[in-house]
Design an enzyme around this catalytic site. Structure first.
Site, mmCIF file in Angstrom:
data_model
loop_
_atom_site.group_PDB
_atom_site.id
_atom_site.type_symbol
_atom_site.label_atom_id
_atom_site.label_comp_id
_atom_site.label_asym_id
_atom_site.label_seq_id
_atom_site.Cartn_x
_atom_site.Cartn_y
_atom_site.Cartn_z
ATOM 1 N N SER A 61 0.851 -1.192 0.000
ATOM 2 C CA SER A 61 0.000 0.000 0.000
ATOM 3 C C SER A 61 0.884 1.238 0.000
ATOM 4 O O SER A 61 1.635 1.476 0.953
ATOM 5 C CB SER A 61 -0.885 0.016 1.242
ATOM 6 O OG SER A 61 -1.397 1.329 1.416
ATOM 7 N N HIS A 81 -0.981 -1.293 -4.375
ATOM 8 C CA HIS A 81 -2.269 -1.016 -3.726
ATOM 9 C C HIS A 81 -2.395 0.496 -3.523
ATOM 10 O O HIS A 81 -1.527 1.129 -2.920
ATOM 11 C CB HIS A 81 -2.363 -1.769 -2.400
ATOM 12 C CG HIS A 81 -3.698 -1.644 -1.738
ATOM 13 N ND1 HIS A 81 -4.800 -2.369 -2.133
ATOM 14 C CD2 HIS A 81 -4.116 -0.867 -0.706
ATOM 15 C CE1 HIS A 81 -5.835 -2.057 -1.358
ATOM 16 N NE2 HIS A 81 -5.448 -1.134 -0.490
ATOM 17 N N ASP A 126 -4.643 3.512 -2.205
ATOM 18 C CA ASP A 126 -5.725 3.866 -1.281
ATOM 19 C C ASP A 126 -6.261 5.269 -1.545
ATOM 20 O O ASP A 126 -5.541 6.256 -1.382
ATOM 21 C CB ASP A 126 -5.215 3.787 0.165
ATOM 22 C CG ASP A 126 -5.030 2.353 0.621
ATOM 23 O OD1 ASP A 126 -5.984 1.565 0.488
ATOM 24 O OD2 ASP A 126 -3.930 2.017 1.100
ATOM 25 N N MET A 167 -8.856 8.075 -0.391
ATOM 26 C CA MET A 167 -9.675 8.488 0.765
ATOM 27 C C MET A 167 -10.177 9.911 0.553
ATOM 28 O O MET A 167 -9.457 10.750 0.014
ATOM 29 C CB MET A 167 -8.836 8.421 2.041
ATOM 30 C CG MET A 167 -8.219 7.051 2.288
ATOM 31 S SD MET A 167 -7.403 6.999 3.877
ATOM 32 C CE MET A 167 -6.643 5.370 3.797
ATOM 33 N N HIS A 215 -8.244 1.035 -4.296
ATOM 34 C CA HIS A 215 -9.169 0.781 -3.181
ATOM 35 C C HIS A 215 -9.874 2.094 -2.881
ATOM 36 O O HIS A 215 -9.287 3.001 -2.288
ATOM 37 C CB HIS A 215 -8.354 0.269 -1.984
ATOM 38 C CG HIS A 215 -9.140 0.108 -0.730
ATOM 39 N ND1 HIS A 215 -8.537 -0.123 0.482
ATOM 40 C CD2 HIS A 215 -10.478 0.135 -0.487
ATOM 41 C CE1 HIS A 215 -9.466 -0.232 1.427
ATOM 42 N NE2 HIS A 215 -10.651 -0.069 0.855
ATOM 43 N N MET A 235 -12.155 4.480 -1.011
ATOM 44 C CA MET A 235 -12.831 4.772 0.258
ATOM 45 C C MET A 235 -13.446 6.148 0.094
ATOM 46 O O MET A 235 -13.005 7.128 0.722
ATOM 47 C CB MET A 235 -11.816 4.703 1.416
ATOM 48 C CG MET A 235 -11.354 3.284 1.708
ATOM 49 S SD MET A 235 -9.809 3.196 2.644
ATOM 50 C CE MET A 235 -8.625 3.266 1.297
ATOM 51 N N MET A 254 -11.327 -6.022 5.041
ATOM 52 C CA MET A 254 -10.563 -5.082 5.867
ATOM 53 C C MET A 254 -10.292 -5.737 7.214
ATOM 54 O O MET A 254 -11.217 -6.218 7.882
ATOM 55 C CB MET A 254 -11.353 -3.786 6.099
ATOM 56 C CG MET A 254 -11.557 -2.906 4.882
ATOM 57 S SD MET A 254 -10.050 -2.462 3.999
ATOM 58 C CE MET A 254 -9.155 -1.532 5.250
ATOM 59 N N GLY A 260 -0.873 1.577 9.467
ATOM 60 C CA GLY A 260 -0.189 1.383 10.746
ATOM 61 C C GLY A 260 -1.060 0.916 11.893
ATOM 62 O O GLY A 260 -0.647 0.985 13.050
ATOM 63 N N ASP A 307 -6.522 -6.578 3.982
ATOM 64 C CA ASP A 307 -5.907 -5.243 4.025
ATOM 65 C C ASP A 307 -5.958 -4.694 5.453
ATOM 66 O O ASP A 307 -7.045 -4.465 5.992
ATOM 67 C CB ASP A 307 -6.685 -4.327 3.063
ATOM 68 C CG ASP A 307 -6.088 -2.930 2.946
ATOM 69 O OD1 ASP A 307 -5.028 -2.663 3.528
ATOM 70 O OD2 ASP A 307 -6.711 -2.102 2.248
HETATM 71 C C1 DX5 Z 1 -6.415 1.507 5.315
HETATM 72 C C2 DX5 Z 1 -5.852 1.153 3.954
HETATM 73 C C3 DX5 Z 1 -4.750 0.186 3.966
HETATM 74 C C4 DX5 Z 1 -3.518 0.648 4.698
HETATM 75 C C5 DX5 Z 1 -2.816 -0.560 5.206
HETATM 76 O O1 DX5 Z 1 -7.612 2.177 5.159
HETATM 77 O O2 DX5 Z 1 -6.891 0.605 3.147
HETATM 78 O O3 DX5 Z 1 -4.418 -0.209 2.635
HETATM 79 O O4 DX5 Z 1 -2.641 1.390 3.927
HETATM 80 O O5 DX5 Z 1 -1.733 -0.141 5.964
HETATM 81 P P1 DX5 Z 1 -1.013 -1.096 6.994
HETATM 82 O O6 DX5 Z 1 -0.492 -2.265 6.214
HETATM 83 O O7 DX5 Z 1 0.043 -0.227 7.562
HETATM 84 O O8 DX5 Z 1 -2.047 -1.534 7.987
HETATM 85 ZN ZN ZN Z 2 -6.389 -0.309 1.182
#
Ligand code: DX5
Ligand code: ZN
Length: 223
Positions: A9, A34, A36, A38, A68, A70, A139, A147, A177
């Site tokens: 990610s 990946h 993300d 948001m 992904h 969101m 998820m 993190g 994820d």
């Molecule tokens: C959270 C994201 C993840 C995130 C995972 O909303 O969808 O993809 O970056 O990060 P780690 O691997 O650090 O949990």
């Molecule tokens: Zn993600």
């Protein structure tokens, strides 16, 4: 059985050097990127959009880009990501007024499609759409931030969705994820996942190759 995929990610990458970071992690053995997205509305954080996806393609990234989403609403932005070079596009059912329509919109853009289930989202949301999907993304943290720690109940949920996918007989990937690390990825793979997103576990280490190799070895030991 689907080949194992490690999907770093880029949320945890150094955004000031994003092209270089993506090149390095792919050269280190990662399979997908990946991505993300948001919107500070569906989730309490704001990240990157289609322009950044297109910039990675222009930079020369040819690996699959796993977008992904969101964001809410989701339909307006789907064609933009299809045009920007997304390979896989997944979204959360809670963020779409018409889940089946959003799935068809992603397919119409020539992309592969995934549905994302939050930790508290029941698996029965898959009942009437599973066979239309290319992947199911579970998820294992609440979406919004990198993190966080892996939520253990995801293992039972993975086993349940693994059964549903196997029963369908379709080549649908099962992706996970959130909080995936070299020391828990074996259990996650044993529960049925074949596609593993990891942000902080990879980009938080100086040697990407070593982490990706450790993850692949731990998965290979159980699949
Ligand atoms: C959270 C994201 C993840 C995130 C995972 O909303 O969808 O993809 O970056 O990060 P780690 O691997 O650090 O949990
Ligand atoms: Zn993600």
């Amino acid at each position: 059985m689907q080949p194992t995929v490690i999907a770093p990610s880029i949320l945890s990458a150094d955004f000031a050097r994003l092209g270089e970071e993506v090149d390095q992690v792919l050269a280190a053995g990662a399979d997908w990127v990946h991505f993300d997205v948001m919107d500070n509305h569906y989730v309490p954080n704001l990240t990157i959009g289609p322009m950044v996806c297109e910039a990675l393609r222009k930079h020369g990234v040819t690996a699959p880009i796993d977008v992904h989403l969101m964001v809410e609403p989701v339909d307006r932005i789907i064609p933009d990501f299809a045009r920007a070079g997304a390979t896989e596009i997944s979204f959360h059912p809670e963020a779409s007024r018409h889940v089946h329509r959003s799935i068809q919109l992603i397919k119409a853009g020539g992309c592969r499609v995934g549905l994302v289930l939050n930790p508290a989202t029941p698996v029965d949301v898959l009942d009437w759409v599973l066979e239309d999907l290319d992947h199911v993304l579970l998820m294992s943290v609440n979406p919004g931030f990198g993190g966080q720690s892996f939520i253990p109940s995801t293992l039972d949920k993975l086993r349940k969705v693994r059964e549903m996918i196997d029963r369908s007989g379709k080549p649908i990937r099962l992706e996970v994820d959130g909080g995936v690390k070299p020391d828990n990825i074996g259990d996650i793979a044993a529960a049925g996942a074949d596609t593993f997103v990891a942000g902080s576990a990879i980009f938080g280490q100086p040697d990407y190759r070593a982490v990706v190799a450790a993850m692949k070895a731990a998965v290979a030991a159980v699949r």
